[in-house]
Scaffold this motif. Structure first.
Motif, PDB file in Angstrom:
ATOM      1  N   ARG A  26      58.528  56.888 -20.639  1.00  0.00           N
ATOM      2  CA  ARG A  26      59.143  57.441 -21.856  1.00  0.00           C
ATOM      3  C   ARG A  26      59.900  58.743 -21.602  1.00  0.00           C
ATOM      4  N   THR A  27      59.850  59.256 -20.371  1.00  0.00           N
ATOM      5  CA  THR A  27      60.660  60.444 -20.080  1.00  0.00           C
ATOM      6  C   THR A  27      62.137  60.175 -20.344  1.00  0.00           C
ATOM      7  N   GLU A  28      62.541  58.913 -20.285  1.00  0.00           N
ATOM      8  CA  GLU A  28      63.931  58.569 -20.618  1.00  0.00           C
ATOM      9  C   GLU A  28      64.287  59.039 -22.022  1.00  0.00           C
ATOM     10  N   ARG A  36      66.564  57.014 -15.673  1.00  0.00           N
ATOM     11  CA  ARG A  36      65.761  55.793 -15.745  1.00  0.00           C
ATOM     12  C   ARG A  36      64.376  56.093 -15.190  1.00  0.00           C
ATOM     13  N   CYS A  37      63.372  55.462 -15.779  1.00  0.00           N
ATOM     14  CA  CYS A  37      62.004  55.620 -15.284  1.00  0.00           C
ATOM     15  C   CYS A  37      61.280  54.300 -15.500  1.00  0.00           C
ATOM     16  N   ASN A  53      61.146  57.427 -10.975  1.00  0.00           N
ATOM     17  CA  ASN A  53      61.987  58.192 -11.889  1.00  0.00           C
ATOM     18  C   ASN A  53      63.316  58.493 -11.212  1.00  0.00           C
ATOM     19  N   THR A  54      64.397  58.092 -11.862  1.00  0.00           N
ATOM     20  CA  THR A  54      65.740  58.399 -11.390  1.00  0.00           C
ATOM     21  C   THR A  54      66.292  59.496 -12.282  1.00  0.00           C
ATOM     22  N   SER A  55      66.671  60.606 -11.659  1.00  0.00           N
ATOM     23  CA  SER A  55      67.171  61.757 -12.407  1.00  0.00           C
ATOM     24  C   SER A  55      68.553  62.139 -11.914  1.00  0.00           C
ATOM     25  N   ARG A  56      69.284  62.811 -12.812  1.00  0.00           N
ATOM     26  CA  ARG A  56      70.587  63.351 -12.447  1.00  0.00           C
ATOM     27  C   ARG A  56      70.521  64.857 -12.665  1.00  0.00           C
TER      28      ARG A  56
END
Length: 146
Positions: A26-28, A36-37, A53-56
């Motif tokens: 739900r961090t999205e 994306r997570c 977890n994919t972060s930018r």
């Protein structure tokens, strides 16, 4: 190491807020850096559960594998890691009333290798992200309920 701390209230009972946040995918919904997570395992969420977890951040995309390392009735701790950083999200909860919960959110980043040199220069950007989390999370959590 960079540590960002925020305290704020969320219009949900403590147990509902913990249940919402224990699913790290739900961090999205509330983390401005998360693209994306995805949960990597199955079954009930409990210590040892894992997410990718994919972060930018600053135009670059990075992946960390997070795991739930602590799950108590009023505390959640997630640790994410890749080759350049170890990130810890420590969330503590306190009932402010039967329908409102105070959340103390602490995000810590420990950079590895040469990335350690950039850490001090990134503090202000992580502080800004902390402000955005404090703004977005209460709304995301209460909207999820409806």
């Amino acid at each position: 190491m960079i540590t960002v701390e925020r305290s704020f209230v969320v219009g949900l009972p403590l147990d509902e807020l913990v249940a919402y946040l224990e699913d790290f995918s739900r961090t999205e919904e509330w983390d401005p850096g998360t693209v994306r997570c995805v949960r990597l395992d199955e079954g009930p969420v409990r210590p040892g559960a894992r997410w990718r977890n994919t972060s930018r951040f600053r135009g670059r995309t990075t992946e960390l594998e997070y795991r739930l390392v602590e799950r108590e009735p009023s505390r959640l701790v997630f640790v994410g890691e890749n080759k350049t950083v170890t990130a810890t999200d420590d969330l503590s909860f306190e009932a402010a009333s039967p329908s409102v919960t105070r959340l103390d959110y602490r995000a810590s980043l420990r950079f590895k290798g040469l990335a350690r040199l950039a850490g001090p220069f990134l503090r202000s950007e992580f502080e800004r992200l902390g402000d955005e989390v404090a703004e977005r999370l209460p709304t995301a959590a209460t909207q999820h309920r409806t």
